[in-house]
Write a protein that holds these residues in place. Structure first.
Motif, mmCIF file in Angstrom:
data_model
loop_
_atom_site.group_PDB
_atom_site.id
_atom_site.type_symbol
_atom_site.label_atom_id
_atom_site.label_comp_id
_atom_site.label_asym_id
_atom_site.label_seq_id
_atom_site.Cartn_x
_atom_site.Cartn_y
_atom_site.Cartn_z
ATOM 1 N N ASN A 32 -2.640 45.652 -6.958
ATOM 2 C CA ASN A 32 -2.022 46.976 -6.844
ATOM 3 C C ASN A 32 -1.955 47.674 -8.192
ATOM 4 O O ASN A 32 -2.221 48.874 -8.302
ATOM 5 C CB ASN A 32 -0.602 46.846 -6.254
ATOM 6 N N THR A 36 4.402 49.661 -0.982
ATOM 7 C CA THR A 36 4.028 49.671 -2.404
ATOM 8 C C THR A 36 2.689 50.375 -2.634
ATOM 9 O O THR A 36 2.060 50.191 -3.670
ATOM 10 C CB THR A 36 3.951 48.239 -2.952
ATOM 11 N N PRO A 52 -3.947 47.753 -1.486
ATOM 12 C CA PRO A 52 -3.337 48.597 -2.531
ATOM 13 C C PRO A 52 -2.939 49.992 -2.071
ATOM 14 O O PRO A 52 -2.023 50.586 -2.640
ATOM 15 C CB PRO A 52 -4.444 48.669 -3.595
ATOM 16 N N MET A 105 1.956 44.354 0.409
ATOM 17 C CA MET A 105 1.154 44.588 -0.792
ATOM 18 C C MET A 105 -0.296 44.152 -0.612
ATOM 19 O O MET A 105 -1.075 44.181 -1.560
ATOM 20 C CB MET A 105 1.762 43.833 -1.984
#
Length: 253
Positions: free
Chosen positions: A65, A234, A229, A226
């Motif tokens: 990420n 997130t 990405p 997560m």
């Protein structure tokens, strides 16, 4: 956490509580209590191995990420550099290149970004890169100053194309299916070992199992969020392109 994630957590904890209740009925604690020492030794080894695996995956997806976020800023920086060079070029090429860079930023932010959540890209944005490329290579340097602008424009164009390819490659970054199997099986084994212990205090035993179960489930849900990405809580946002578009000077007259 979404409502679905909360529902999964509640269901898992309810199943653990029911399983412990049935175990207490079929295999009373005084029978399991004699194996506490051996079970504790094995549980410690299993717990450490699973914790290492879990930490490795969490760090990996977080790094993915973070890398995707850096890529978007590097791409936007390269685009901004081309934009500022276009401001120094004479008409009609300068304004044309300027409009192409702005169109690319808006297309990526408004159209392509939502598509990336579904692992797709926008052909229109790709076409704009080719248009920018054509405009840059059509620059005919007239003098040393324009030669410097041309060289910088080509360099920034290469950076833009490279970072765009990297961003689109990162759209499909994910935890492999085999690793998901290892995470889930490891979580089941880790929590399952706690059922082998025999405690006379059923409430304390239940709270221990539910606490560990909640920790494992929340960790797996965090990895799921997560996993890609550009999706989840997130998800990387088009902040870099938004900043670029918000800090533009007045258009040339």
């Amino acid at each position: 956490m979404s409502s679905a994630d909360i529902g999964i957590t509640v269901i898992v904890l309810a199943l653990l509580a029911v399983a412990l209740k049935l175990l207490q009925r079929w295999v009373p604690h005084h029978i399991r209590e004699t194996h506490n020492d051996v079970a504790g030794f094995i549980f410690a080894a299993v717990g450490v191995l699973y914790a290492v695996l879990l930490a490795f995956v969490v760090v990996t997806v977080w790094n993915n990420n973070d890398a995707a976020r850096r890529t978007t800023f590097q791409e936007a920086d390269a685009l901004a550099d081309i934009y500022w060079i276009s401001r120094e070029l004479p008409a009609p090429l300068g304004p044309q290149l300027e409009q192409q860079t702005l169109a690319y930023a808006r297309t990526v932010e408004d159209t392509e970004w939502p598509m990336m959540a579904h692992h797709k890209s926008d052909p229109a944005a790709t076409d704009l890169v080719y248009q920018i490329r054509g405009s840059v290579f059509s620059i005919k340097p007239d003098g040393a100053a324009q030669q410097v602008l041309y060289d910088h424009a080509v360099s920034h164009l290469e950076d833009l194309a490279s970072q765009r390819r990297e961003r689109l490659n990162q759209v499909d970054d994910e935890v492999p299916a085999l690793l998901w199997v290892a995470l889930i099986v490891g979580g089941v084994l880790t929590v399952g070992f706690t059922f082998l212990f025999g405690l006379s205090n059923t409430l304390a035993h239940t709270l221990m199992i539910l606490s560990l179960g909640a920790l494992v489930v929340v960790s797996l849900l965090l990895i799921k969020e997560m996993n890609f990405p550009f999706t989840g809580v997130t998800a990387v946002k088009p902040t870099a392109f938004d900043v670029f578009l918000q800090r533009l000077p007045p258009p040339r007259t």
